[in-house]
Write a protein that holds these residues in place. Structure first.
Motif, PDB file in Angstrom:
ATOM      1  N   GLN A 259     -34.436 -17.037  50.507  1.00  0.00           N
ATOM      2  CA  GLN A 259     -35.014 -15.798  50.392  1.00  0.00           C
ATOM      3  C   GLN A 259     -36.515 -15.763  51.060  1.00  0.00           C
ATOM      4  OE1 GLN A 259     -35.044 -14.403  46.216  1.00  0.00           O
ATOM      5  NE2 GLN A 259     -36.589 -13.223  46.631  1.00  0.00           N
ATOM      6  N   GLN A 260     -37.325 -16.845  50.714  1.00  0.00           N
ATOM      7  CA  GLN A 260     -38.498 -17.016  51.313  1.00  0.00           C
ATOM      8  C   GLN A 260     -38.436 -16.888  52.669  1.00  0.00           C
ATOM      9  OE1 GLN A 260     -39.903 -20.784  49.942  1.00  0.00           O
ATOM     10  NE2 GLN A 260     -39.837 -20.188  47.738  1.00  0.00           N
ATOM     11  N   PHE A 261     -37.479 -17.527  53.449  1.00  0.00           N
ATOM     12  CA  PHE A 261     -37.424 -17.360  54.797  1.00  0.00           C
ATOM     13  C   PHE A 261     -37.273 -15.936  55.232  1.00  0.00           C
ATOM     14  CE2 PHE A 261     -36.186 -19.938  58.829  1.00  0.00           C
ATOM     15  CZ  PHE A 261     -35.711 -18.755  59.453  1.00  0.00           C
ATOM     16  N   VAL A 262     -36.138 -15.056  54.816  1.00  0.00           N
ATOM     17  CA  VAL A 262     -35.780 -13.871  55.066  1.00  0.00           C
ATOM     18  C   VAL A 262     -36.828 -12.965  54.936  1.00  0.00           C
ATOM     19  CG1 VAL A 262     -33.951 -12.133  54.427  1.00  0.00           C
ATOM     20  CG2 VAL A 262     -33.274 -14.428  54.891  1.00  0.00           C
ATOM     21  N   ASP A 263     -37.507 -13.172  53.529  1.00  0.00           N
ATOM     22  CA  ASP A 263     -38.611 -12.326  53.442  1.00  0.00           C
ATOM     23  C   ASP A 263     -39.775 -12.158  54.522  1.00  0.00           C
ATOM     24  OD1 ASP A 263     -37.392 -11.275  51.195  1.00  0.00           O
ATOM     25  OD2 ASP A 263     -38.725 -12.535  49.641  1.00  0.00           O
ATOM     26  N   ALA A 264     -40.087 -13.500  54.799  1.00  0.00           N
ATOM     27  CA  ALA A 264     -41.254 -13.706  55.673  1.00  0.00           C
ATOM     28  C   ALA A 264     -40.660 -13.230  57.239  1.00  0.00           C
ATOM     29  CB  ALA A 264     -41.516 -15.285  55.807  1.00  0.00           C
ATOM     30  N   ASP A 265     -39.583 -13.545  57.567  1.00  0.00           N
ATOM     31  CA  ASP A 265     -39.029 -12.950  58.724  1.00  0.00           C
ATOM     32  C   ASP A 265     -38.924 -11.451  58.955  1.00  0.00           C
ATOM     33  OD1 ASP A 265     -37.051 -13.237  61.352  1.00  0.00           O
ATOM     34  OD2 ASP A 265     -36.048 -11.810  59.992  1.00  0.00           O
ATOM     35  N   GLN A 266     -38.413 -10.621  57.787  1.00  0.00           N
ATOM     36  CA  GLN A 266     -38.462  -9.163  57.862  1.00  0.00           C
ATOM     37  C   GLN A 266     -39.984  -8.949  57.751  1.00  0.00           C
ATOM     38  OE1 GLN A 266     -35.708  -7.133  55.527  1.00  0.00           O
ATOM     39  NE2 GLN A 266     -33.979  -8.144  56.598  1.00  0.00           N
ATOM     40  N   LYS A 267     -40.851  -9.180  57.087  1.00  0.00           N
ATOM     41  CA  LYS A 267     -42.131  -8.972  57.046  1.00  0.00           C
ATOM     42  C   LYS A 267     -42.799  -9.110  58.523  1.00  0.00           C
ATOM     43  CE  LYS A 267     -44.116  -7.494  54.621  1.00  0.00           C
ATOM     44  NZ  LYS A 267     -44.673  -5.805  54.229  1.00  0.00           N
ATOM     45  N   MET A 268     -42.409 -10.264  59.172  1.00  0.00           N
ATOM     46  CA  MET A 268     -43.063 -10.379  60.589  1.00  0.00           C
ATOM     47  C   MET A 268     -42.525  -9.516  61.533  1.00  0.00           C
ATOM     48  SD  MET A 268     -43.869 -14.622  61.123  1.00  0.00           S
ATOM     49  CE  MET A 268     -44.541 -15.418  60.044  1.00  0.00           C
ATOM     50  N   THR A 269     -41.268  -9.218  61.387  1.00  0.00           N
ATOM     51  CA  THR A 269     -40.662  -8.562  62.500  1.00  0.00           C
ATOM     52  C   THR A 269     -41.128  -7.110  62.146  1.00  0.00           C
ATOM     53  OG1 THR A 269     -38.523  -9.946  62.319  1.00  0.00           O
ATOM     54  CG2 THR A 269     -38.343  -7.675  63.121  1.00  0.00           C
ATOM     55  N   SER A 270     -41.337  -6.592  61.157  1.00  0.00           N
ATOM     56  CA  SER A 270     -41.730  -5.233  60.878  1.00  0.00           C
ATOM     57  C   SER A 270     -43.412  -5.176  61.595  1.00  0.00           C
ATOM     58  CB  SER A 270     -41.929  -4.851  59.391  1.00  0.00           C
ATOM     59  OG  SER A 270     -42.774  -5.663  58.633  1.00  0.00           O
ATOM     60  N   LEU A 271     -44.071  -6.050  61.641  1.00  0.00           N
ATOM     61  CA  LEU A 271     -45.253  -6.113  62.031  1.00  0.00           C
ATOM     62  C   LEU A 271     -45.285  -6.644  63.573  1.00  0.00           C
ATOM     63  CD1 LEU A 271     -47.253  -7.459  59.053  1.00  0.00           C
ATOM     64  CD2 LEU A 271     -47.176  -5.039  59.698  1.00  0.00           C
ATOM     65  N   GLY A 272     -44.326  -6.937  64.134  1.00  0.00           N
ATOM     66  CA  GLY A 272     -44.156  -7.266  65.508  1.00  0.00           C
ATOM     67  C   GLY A 272     -44.556  -8.648  65.783  1.00  0.00           C
ATOM     68  N   TYR A 273     -44.441  -9.558  64.888  1.00  0.00           N
ATOM     69  CA  TYR A 273     -44.327 -11.175  65.140  1.00  0.00           C
ATOM     70  C   TYR A 273     -42.946 -11.398  65.385  1.00  0.00           C
ATOM     71  CZ  TYR A 273     -49.418 -10.291  63.562  1.00  0.00           C
ATOM     72  OH  TYR A 273     -50.503  -9.822  63.262  1.00  0.00           O
ATOM     73  N   HIS A 274     -42.659 -11.850  66.743  1.00  0.00           N
ATOM     74  CA  HIS A 274     -41.558 -12.447  66.973  1.00  0.00           C
ATOM     75  C   HIS A 274     -41.494 -14.002  67.405  1.00  0.00           C
ATOM     76  CE1 HIS A 274     -39.809  -8.526  66.771  1.00  0.00           C
ATOM     77  NE2 HIS A 274     -40.884  -8.135  67.390  1.00  0.00           N
ATOM     78  N   GLN A 275     -42.747 -14.597  67.201  1.00  0.00           N
ATOM     79  CA  GLN A 275     -42.890 -15.977  67.742  1.00  0.00           C
ATOM     80  C   GLN A 275     -41.849 -16.991  66.852  1.00  0.00           C
ATOM     81  OE1 GLN A 275     -45.190 -13.806  66.932  1.00  0.00           O
ATOM     82  NE2 GLN A 275     -47.004 -14.461  68.330  1.00  0.00           N
ATOM     83  N   PRO A 276     -41.453 -18.254  67.505  1.00  0.00           N
ATOM     84  CA  PRO A 276     -40.790 -19.036  66.752  1.00  0.00           C
ATOM     85  C   PRO A 276     -41.594 -19.839  65.651  1.00  0.00           C
ATOM     86  CG  PRO A 276     -41.607 -19.978  68.828  1.00  0.00           C
ATOM     87  CD  PRO A 276     -41.817 -18.403  68.913  1.00  0.00           C
ATOM     88  N   TRP A 277     -40.774 -20.232  64.752  1.00  0.00           N
ATOM     89  CA  TRP A 277     -41.645 -20.996  63.667  1.00  0.00           C
ATOM     90  C   TRP A 277     -41.220 -22.643  63.707  1.00  0.00           C
ATOM     91  CZ3 TRP A 277     -39.235 -18.072  58.966  1.00  0.00           C
ATOM     92  CH2 TRP A 277     -39.542 -16.354  59.016  1.00  0.00           C
ATOM     93  N   ILE A 278     -42.259 -23.156  63.094  1.00  0.00           N
ATOM     94  CA  ILE A 278     -41.919 -24.607  62.687  1.00  0.00           C
ATOM     95  C   ILE A 278     -42.035 -24.553  61.110  1.00  0.00           C
ATOM     96  CG2 ILE A 278     -43.123 -26.877  62.356  1.00  0.00           C
ATOM     97  CD1 ILE A 278     -44.471 -26.236  65.186  1.00  0.00           C
ATOM     98  N   ILE A 279     -41.068 -25.390  60.547  1.00  0.00           N
ATOM     99  CA  ILE A 279     -40.915 -25.590  59.085  1.00  0.00           C
ATOM    100  C   ILE A 279     -41.637 -26.837  58.815  1.00  0.00           C
ATOM    101  CG2 ILE A 279     -39.473 -25.519  57.033  1.00  0.00           C
ATOM    102  CD1 ILE A 279     -39.212 -22.875  58.521  1.00  0.00           C
TER     103      ILE A 279
END
Length: 329
Positions: free
Chosen positions: A251-271
């Motif tokens: 859930q934490q991953f998906v929430d963060a992904d959707q918020k970034m996507t909505s704001l135009g941030y599509h960069q890759p991640w490091i966990i």
């Protein structure tokens, strides 16, 4: 760094978070690179006391042990390490180093150089170096800008950067561990804005993840434009720890992904952090990558099990990596 608290306001813990549904037809994520561990301590006294055993501050005392452990981690399939630089306006502790001069001591500078040489000799392919100021130097608890502490922190970063860059290992720098502010942390926001401007003016943005993010990640994402402006880093670092109020790692991953996507941030991640050798975390993160299509470059585990037998660290050295290797990390 997993702490007893996450710098969260009490009101935030009472929020009922909406579980976001992964985007249908998400593009496939890019290939994962072999990850590894946060490697900061080479022993624990009594099972929990890490302080005398910092791999930088106590490298000279533990040189042979540290060198052997690096080879053990490499043999266990680890290829990337996250290494913390713990410092404070005060004396060395065995882990935390004195930065009162705006730099580490000559001895500690050389111990950092020697540790990075040992990491390279062991065969590791990449490092993530993270600055972890403590005590008065730590801006997470500031109510307003502390100018002398800011200058001390910036001095440490700017003076150690050449040593890190000269180590001969591909690297990225986390400018402040879990430093991306929440929306109600104006002093931390001011600190990160200024540090980002100073760092990128001196060194550019190509070798840094900026400021890593811990839960509540989706709220911290809303502050990224204020901190980075039009010059965000090319990769972001997230820390995922399943808990009772903010959901599991999925859930934490998906929430963060959707918020970034909505704001135009599509960069890759490091966990950059998650529970030690944890099959549940590995499965949750693997499913989230598949469902969202977000590219994750690699994962480094923090040496704390989900059972949390100690407050912050209950594993030293962090050799096993089987759960994450099995999940493709």
């Amino acid at each position: 760094m997993r702490r007893k608290h996450k710098w969260l306001p009490l009101a935030a813990a009472a929020l009922l978070l909406t579980v976001l549904t992964p985007t249908a037809g998400a593009a496939p994520a890019g290939p994962l690179e072999a990850g590894g561990s946060n490697y900061d301590f080479y022993n624990l006294s009594g099972g929990c006391d890490r302080e005398p055993y910092g791999v930088i501050d106590s490298f000279n005392d533990g040189r042979d042990t540290i060198t052997a452990q690096l080879h053990q981690m490499y043999d266990a399939g680890q290829r990337r390490l996250r290494i913390g630089i713990f410092h404070q306006h005060g004396p060395d502790s065995g882990t935390v180093m004195d930065s009162s001069s705006g730099d580490l001591s000559p001895v500690d500078r050389q111990q950092l150089v020697d540790l990075l040489a040992a990491v390279k000799a062991a065969g590791f392919e990449e490092i993530d170096v993270v600055f972890m100021p403590l005590g008065a130097d730590d801006p997470h608890s500031w109510s307003s800008m502390n100018e002398s502490a800011y200058q001390e922190d910036w001095g440490v970063i700017s003076r150690l950067h050449p040593l890190i860059a000269a180590a001969g290992i591909p690297y990225r720098i986390d400018l402040l561990n879990e430093g991306m502010p929440m929306s109600n942390q104006p002093a931390l926001r001011a600190y990160t804005q200024r540090l980002w401007a100073d760092y990128t003016a001196a060194f550019g943005s190509a070798d840094t993840v900026g400021f890593s993010m811990t839960v509540w990640i989706a709220d911290r994402v809303t502050q990224m434009s204020a901190v980075y402006g039009s010059n965000p880093p090319s990769v972001f670092e997230l820390h995922l720890y399943g808990d009772d109020w903010n959901g599991d790692e999925y859930q934490q991953f998906v929430d963060a992904d959707q918020k970034m996507t909505s704001l135009g941030y599509h960069q890759p991640w490091i966990i950059g952090e998650t529970y030690f050798d944890d099959g549940t975390a590995a499965d949750n993160i693997h499913r989230a990558i598949a469902d969202t299509g977000r590219t994750v470059q690699y994962l480094t585990q923090w040496p704390l099990t989900r059972a949390q037998k100690c407050a912050d660290v209950d594993q030293a050295p962090p050799v096993p990596f089987d759960a994450y290797r099995s999940a493709g990390f």
